[in-house]
Design a protein around this motif. Sequence first.
Motif, PDB file in Angstrom:
ATOM      1  N   PRO A  95       0.810  -1.226   0.000  1.00  0.00           N
ATOM      2  CA  PRO A  95       0.000   0.000   0.000  1.00  0.00           C
ATOM      3  C   PRO A  95       0.843   1.275   0.000  1.00  0.00           C
ATOM      4  O   PRO A  95       0.430   2.288  -0.572  1.00  0.00           O
ATOM      5  CB  PRO A  95      -0.843  -0.112   1.278  1.00  0.00           C
ATOM      6  CG  PRO A  95      -0.165  -1.142   2.121  1.00  0.00           C
ATOM      7  CD  PRO A  95       0.498  -2.076   1.179  1.00  0.00           C
ATOM      8  N   LEU A  96       2.032   1.229   0.604  1.00  0.00           N
ATOM      9  CA  LEU A  96       2.909   2.397   0.565  1.00  0.00           C
ATOM     10  C   LEU A  96       3.413   2.642  -0.858  1.00  0.00           C
ATOM     11  O   LEU A  96       3.526   3.798  -1.293  1.00  0.00           O
ATOM     12  CB  LEU A  96       4.090   2.210   1.516  1.00  0.00           C
ATOM     13  CG  LEU A  96       3.786   2.395   3.009  1.00  0.00           C
ATOM     14  CD1 LEU A  96       4.975   1.962   3.856  1.00  0.00           C
ATOM     15  CD2 LEU A  96       3.404   3.834   3.330  1.00  0.00           C
ATOM     16  N   LYS A  97       3.695   1.562  -1.590  1.00  0.00           N
ATOM     17  CA  LYS A  97       4.140   1.713  -2.977  1.00  0.00           C
ATOM     18  C   LYS A  97       3.034   2.322  -3.838  1.00  0.00           C
ATOM     19  O   LYS A  97       3.301   3.148  -4.721  1.00  0.00           O
ATOM     20  CB  LYS A  97       4.572   0.348  -3.521  1.00  0.00           C
ATOM     21  CG  LYS A  97       4.986   0.352  -4.992  1.00  0.00           C
ATOM     22  CD  LYS A  97       6.150   1.296  -5.255  1.00  0.00           C
ATOM     23  CE  LYS A  97       6.590   1.215  -6.719  1.00  0.00           C
ATOM     24  NZ  LYS A  97       7.576   2.269  -7.059  1.00  0.00           N
ATOM     25  N   TYR A 102       1.258   7.216  -6.797  1.00  0.00           N
ATOM     26  CA  TYR A 102       0.233   8.251  -6.994  1.00  0.00           C
ATOM     27  C   TYR A 102       0.781   9.636  -6.659  1.00  0.00           C
ATOM     28  O   TYR A 102       0.509  10.622  -7.367  1.00  0.00           O
ATOM     29  CB  TYR A 102      -0.989   7.940  -6.132  1.00  0.00           C
ATOM     30  CG  TYR A 102      -2.232   8.684  -6.586  1.00  0.00           C
ATOM     31  CD1 TYR A 102      -2.957   8.242  -7.684  1.00  0.00           C
ATOM     32  CD2 TYR A 102      -2.653   9.835  -5.932  1.00  0.00           C
ATOM     33  CE1 TYR A 102      -4.078   8.918  -8.117  1.00  0.00           C
ATOM     34  CE2 TYR A 102      -3.778  10.520  -6.357  1.00  0.00           C
ATOM     35  CZ  TYR A 102      -4.490  10.051  -7.452  1.00  0.00           C
ATOM     36  OH  TYR A 102      -5.594  10.742  -7.884  1.00  0.00           O
ATOM     37  N   ILE A 103       1.562   9.724  -5.587  1.00  0.00           N
ATOM     38  CA  ILE A 103       2.155  11.014  -5.196  1.00  0.00           C
ATOM     39  C   ILE A 103       3.092  11.520  -6.287  1.00  0.00           C
ATOM     40  O   ILE A 103       3.077  12.705  -6.639  1.00  0.00           O
ATOM     41  CB  ILE A 103       2.902  10.862  -3.850  1.00  0.00           C
ATOM     42  CG1 ILE A 103       1.900  10.676  -2.699  1.00  0.00           C
ATOM     43  CG2 ILE A 103       3.785  12.071  -3.575  1.00  0.00           C
ATOM     44  CD1 ILE A 103       2.517  10.185  -1.412  1.00  0.00           C
ATOM     45  N   LYS A 143       9.762   7.134   3.508  1.00  0.00           N
ATOM     46  CA  LYS A 143      10.644   6.345   2.634  1.00  0.00           C
ATOM     47  C   LYS A 143       9.832   5.328   1.844  1.00  0.00           C
ATOM     48  O   LYS A 143      10.057   5.135   0.646  1.00  0.00           O
ATOM     49  CB  LYS A 143      11.705   5.644   3.477  1.00  0.00           C
ATOM     50  CG  LYS A 143      12.785   4.955   2.666  1.00  0.00           C
ATOM     51  CD  LYS A 143      13.872   4.392   3.575  1.00  0.00           C
ATOM     52  CE  LYS A 143      14.971   3.720   2.756  1.00  0.00           C
ATOM     53  NZ  LYS A 143      16.039   3.176   3.638  1.00  0.00           N
ATOM     54  N   GLY A 144       8.861   4.685   2.512  1.00  0.00           N
ATOM     55  CA  GLY A 144       7.995   3.735   1.830  1.00  0.00           C
ATOM     56  C   GLY A 144       7.161   4.382   0.739  1.00  0.00           C
ATOM     57  O   GLY A 144       6.839   3.750  -0.267  1.00  0.00           O
TER      58      GLY A 144
END
Length: 321
Positions: A95-97, A102-103, A143-144
């Motif tokens: 989910p962090l990826k 998206y960011i 970082k993630g």
Amino acid sequence: MTIIRLGYVAMSVELQNCSPSQTMTFKQFSAIKDREAAIRKLERIAISNLENCLRLLKHNVGNDIHFFRFSSKLIPLANHEELSDWSYMKALKEPLKELADYIKLHQLRVDFHPDHFVVLNSPKVEIVNTSIQTLAMHEALLKGMEVDREHRCVLHIGGVYDDREAALEQFIHNWGFIPQRLQKMIMLENDDTSFMLQDTLYLCEKLGIPLVFDYHHHLAHHENPQWEMEWERILGTWHHSKLPIKMHISSPRSKKDFRAHADYVDLDMFVTFLQSIKGSTPELHCMIEAKQKDAALFHLSNQLSELDFVEQIDQSSFRIK
């Protein structure tokens, strides 16, 4: 001419069932007899929080909002002493990826405001160590998300401990024990009860930390109400940053309850500020700290769009002429 970008904090009042701060108490955790099952439940809650963060960012992009503060409660019990063996980042990698992609795609500015128990000027070593641990958790999340960690965490200075000057010097003393990678994340904010603008400027200039000017806090807590005299110094703390200057904007709930945040931002109060700073910096990002979150942003945006000296760029961005 100055570009103003508006952002808001942590969650939406417009989206339903989209809390990024779902939690679990240690009592609830302990009530689950199978510890591995309890940890898996914690991880499901954290993953749900991150999925809701992605929903929030999609909502923001759909409404031209480029600037957002994540909740610092994304991972329940992340630093609890009884869960020191829990490697929570492994479960959050996917989910962090998704957030990272998206960011990057939409070039969003995101950051954190760690909770009040992060106190870097405490004279107690254990409190400073816990604060460092919490900052490390925020660093791991950034970082993630593949976000440049520089200047992404806003902090208050901390406690006065009956001697404001000594407390400021304690911050400087403790700063030397903060790992450099965490120092780079930090911005400092003037607060509404303990450390005023001049106090915060003293530390920011001495230690090379950007100052996030909170206009409402200054009105509530100052020796000299004329913040304009210090504006160039505030701008100066951002000269070494890659990011545009950031500030906080909110309005008093009432004269009697002046420090509490109102549901919306008072237009006249904000316009007074904008008229004072226009042309002083190319771009200024204003984080709205109002109870009505994104609804307060939309309300303020609609009001600003009707003013003669404001040119609207999109739903959250304006040029002040």
